[in-house]
Design an enzyme around this catalytic site. Structure first.
Site, PDB file in Angstrom:
ATOM      1  N   GLU A 131       0.852  -1.198   0.000  1.00 42.29           N
ATOM      2  CA  GLU A 131       0.000   0.000   0.000  1.00 42.29           C
ATOM      3  C   GLU A 131       0.885   1.245   0.000  1.00 42.29           C
ATOM      4  O   GLU A 131       2.079   1.152   0.289  1.00 42.29           O
ATOM      5  CB  GLU A 131      -0.869   0.003   1.268  1.00 42.29           C
ATOM      6  CG  GLU A 131      -1.762  -1.213   1.370  1.00 42.29           C
ATOM      7  CD  GLU A 131      -2.641  -1.197   2.616  1.00 42.29           C
ATOM      8  OE1 GLU A 131      -2.550  -0.235   3.415  1.00 42.29           O
ATOM      9  OE2 GLU A 131      -3.430  -2.152   2.755  1.00 42.29           O
ATOM     10  N   SER A 136       7.661  -2.282   3.073  1.00 43.27           N
ATOM     11  CA  SER A 136       8.409  -3.319   3.805  1.00 43.27           C
ATOM     12  C   SER A 136       7.632  -3.765   5.044  1.00 43.27           C
ATOM     13  O   SER A 136       7.662  -4.932   5.424  1.00 43.27           O
ATOM     14  CB  SER A 136       9.785  -2.782   4.207  1.00 43.27           C
ATOM     15  OG  SER A 136      10.530  -2.488   3.052  1.00 43.27           O
ATOM     16  N   ILE A 162       0.839  -2.799  -8.015  1.00 42.67           N
ATOM     17  CA  ILE A 162       0.335  -4.165  -8.169  1.00 42.67           C
ATOM     18  C   ILE A 162       0.546  -4.672  -9.602  1.00 42.67           C
ATOM     19  O   ILE A 162      -0.061  -4.159 -10.550  1.00 42.67           O
ATOM     20  CB  ILE A 162      -1.158  -4.249  -7.752  1.00 42.67           C
ATOM     21  CG1 ILE A 162      -1.334  -3.688  -6.327  1.00 42.67           C
ATOM     22  CG2 ILE A 162      -1.669  -5.688  -7.852  1.00 42.67           C
ATOM     23  CD1 ILE A 162      -0.414  -4.269  -5.267  1.00 42.67           C
ATOM     24  N   THR A 163       1.403  -5.676  -9.719  1.00 44.57           N
ATOM     25  CA  THR A 163       1.692  -6.281 -11.022  1.00 44.57           C
ATOM     26  C   THR A 163       0.412  -6.890 -11.587  1.00 44.57           C
ATOM     27  O   THR A 163      -0.290  -7.622 -10.870  1.00 44.57           O
ATOM     28  CB  THR A 163       2.788  -7.361 -10.880  1.00 44.57           C
ATOM     29  OG1 THR A 163       3.947  -6.727 -10.362  1.00 44.57           O
ATOM     30  CG2 THR A 163       3.116  -8.011 -12.220  1.00 44.57           C
ATOM     31  N   GLU A 247       7.358 -17.299  -3.456  1.00 48.98           N
ATOM     32  CA  GLU A 247       7.562 -16.212  -4.417  1.00 48.98           C
ATOM     33  C   GLU A 247       9.050 -15.886  -4.538  1.00 48.98           C
ATOM     34  O   GLU A 247       9.568 -15.675  -5.633  1.00 48.98           O
ATOM     35  CB  GLU A 247       6.793 -14.965  -3.953  1.00 48.98           C
ATOM     36  CG  GLU A 247       7.003 -13.781  -4.878  1.00 48.98           C
ATOM     37  CD  GLU A 247       6.458 -12.455  -4.325  1.00 48.98           C
ATOM     38  OE1 GLU A 247       5.872 -12.442  -3.236  1.00 48.98           O
ATOM     39  OE2 GLU A 247       6.627 -11.445  -5.023  1.00 48.98           O
TER      40      GLU A 247
END
Ligand SMILES: Cc1cc2nc3c(=O)[nH]c(=O)nc-3n(C[C@H](O)[C@H](O)[C@H](O)COP(=O)(O)OP(=O)(O)OC[C@H]3O[C@@H](n4cnc5c(N)ncnc54)[C@H](O)[C@@H]3O)c2cc1C
Length: 391
Positions: A131, A136, A162-163, A247
């Site tokens: 956001e 982090s 956001i990808t 990920e």
């Protein structure tokens, strides 16, 4: 160059890697210049990956998936990244961050509703954690809220960087359902593009990975049916933490693909470009740069595939903490640092030519920096490793 069997994976993995690598070289590579110039996401080409059988690689066969594991998904990301890093990044966001988490934590009804579309490429997924005020410290500072209202949840907040956000049909979104419990008051939801109150604030203009759309998403009294809650209320932290380890292991494989291509390009250039009456590749200082590129790429490939092997068959309870949490962070820490040195050498070998935007090495160079920032910055990776070591 990538002999997958060498790392203890069976021939089916090698076949998958070779098939995707060949397809990407023949079909996706040629798209990358236009994607970079126009920041264009080739949705039709992405959809074709479904027909090829590489979307939903970790998803059950009953939904059209390949029933393989995250190591296979990493190999797909590696093979595509070599020829088109932007498509590989979008693939990871949809296939791993969104769909794999949905498969691991969603209900049978949720899987049935969304996963077939992921597998055939008709649906593109994304994951919304970061956001404007929570990077982090994504969990602690999360300001997005979800409040139960009858059969729905009402979401309010924003998600940044956001990808796939601007193109996605579904977004796995994290929001606080019990803010008083901090990180243990977070829940995960699937938000569909058409839900009332969901919007795309803007598509972001990036230095690299152009063509892989990145956006800021807004939720203004967004109505999400309660059946779109993933897992249990307030148990979202489990989804985040288990997903993040995988990920990181996958992103390291993506880095390997880019480095392999950078090395190929640099060797080719060093053999063709002449200065002082000979190919620059005959100058020993240029050979030294190539030697470092080769060695760093080989070492990251070895470590990355070793960690992927260690991730095999891990349950959700076994990830997100302890040894594997540290080792996946180490894998991406090494890969993120190495790719920046590899691309620095690659650019140096190309001389002034490398500084030109249309050069492939330039495009790869512009991708490298984010690989020390996304999926936990370099410092966050170091904190995870250091913290585990002194426990
Ligand atoms: C192209 C792109 C794609 C992305 N895709 C997604 C996505 O699909 N989904 C998603 O949810 N997010 C996504 N992100 C967000 C990404 O994960 C964050 O950018 C990243 O986690 C860092 O957060 P931040 O940018 O707010 O930096 P900050 O957290 O503000 O950090 C700024 C600097 O401070 C340092 N720092 C912060 N805290 C500490 C500390 N405790 N100790 C030492 N140093 C510290 C950081 O390491 C960094 O150097 C994407 C970002 C980009 C740019």
């Amino acid at each position: 160059m990538s002999d997958i069997c060498r790392y203890g994976f069976g021939p089916e993995y090698q076949q998958l890697f070779d098939m995707v690598e060949r397809y990407s070289r023949e079909n996706l590579h040629e798209l990358s210049a236009r994607m970079d110039d126009e920041d264009w996401f080739p949705r039709d080409e992405y959809r074709k990956l479904g027909a090829l059988g590489v979307l939903g690689i970790t998803l059950p066969a009953e939904y059209g998936g390949a029933d393989m594991d995250e190591a296979a998904q990493a190999m797909v990301a590696h093979a595509i990244a070599k020829w088109n890093p932007s498509i590989s990044l979008s693939y990871l966001a949809s296939d791993n961050l969104c769909a794999n988490n949905l498969n691991r934590h969603g209900s049978a009804a949720q899987r049935e509703k969304y996963l077939p579309g992921i597998c055939d490429g008709s649906l593109l997924g994304a994951l919304g954690l970061t956001e404007p005020g929570a990077g982090s410290d994504a969990l602690g500072s999360m300001a997005t809220r979800a409040r139960r209202d009858g059969d729905n949840y009402i979401l309010n907040g924003r998600k940044l960087y956001i990808t796939n956000g601007p193109e996605a049909d579904l977004v796995l979104v994290y929001a606080k359902t019990s803010p008083e419990h901090g990180a243990h008051g977070i829940s995960a939801f699937v938000v569909e593009r058409g839900f009332s109150g969901f919007g795309i604030e803007k598509e972001l203009d990036k230095m690299g990975y152009r063509g892989s759309p990145t956006g800021e998403l807004v939720f203004e009294d967004c109505i999400v049916p309660a059946e779109n809650l993933i897992g249990e209320e307030n148990k979202g932290v489990r989804v985040v933490m288990s997903g993040l380890d995988l990920e990181r292991a996958l992103l390291a494989a993506h880095c390997v693909g880019i480095c392999e291509r950078a090395l190929e390009l640099s060797v080719e250039f060093a053999k063709g470009r002449e200065q002082f009456g000979t190919a620059i590749g005959n100058h020993q200082l240029v050979q030294r740069m190539l030697a470092h590129m080769y060695t760093e790429t080989a070492s990251m490939r070895g470590f990355c595939y070793q960690i992927l092997k260690e991730c095999e068959g891990l349950s959700d309870d076994e990830v997100g903490h302890g040894e594997i949490h540290m080792r996946t962070a180490a894998s991406v820490l090494l890969a993120g640092r190495a790719i920046n040195r590899v691309l620095d050498n690659g650019m140096q070998i190309h001389g002034g030519m490398g500084f030109m935007r249309e050069m492939e090495i330039n495009r790869l160079y512009r991708c490298a920096k984010i690989l020390e920032i996304g999926a936990g910055t370099r410092e966050i990776r170091e904190l995870i490793i250091g913290g585990e070591l002194v426990k």
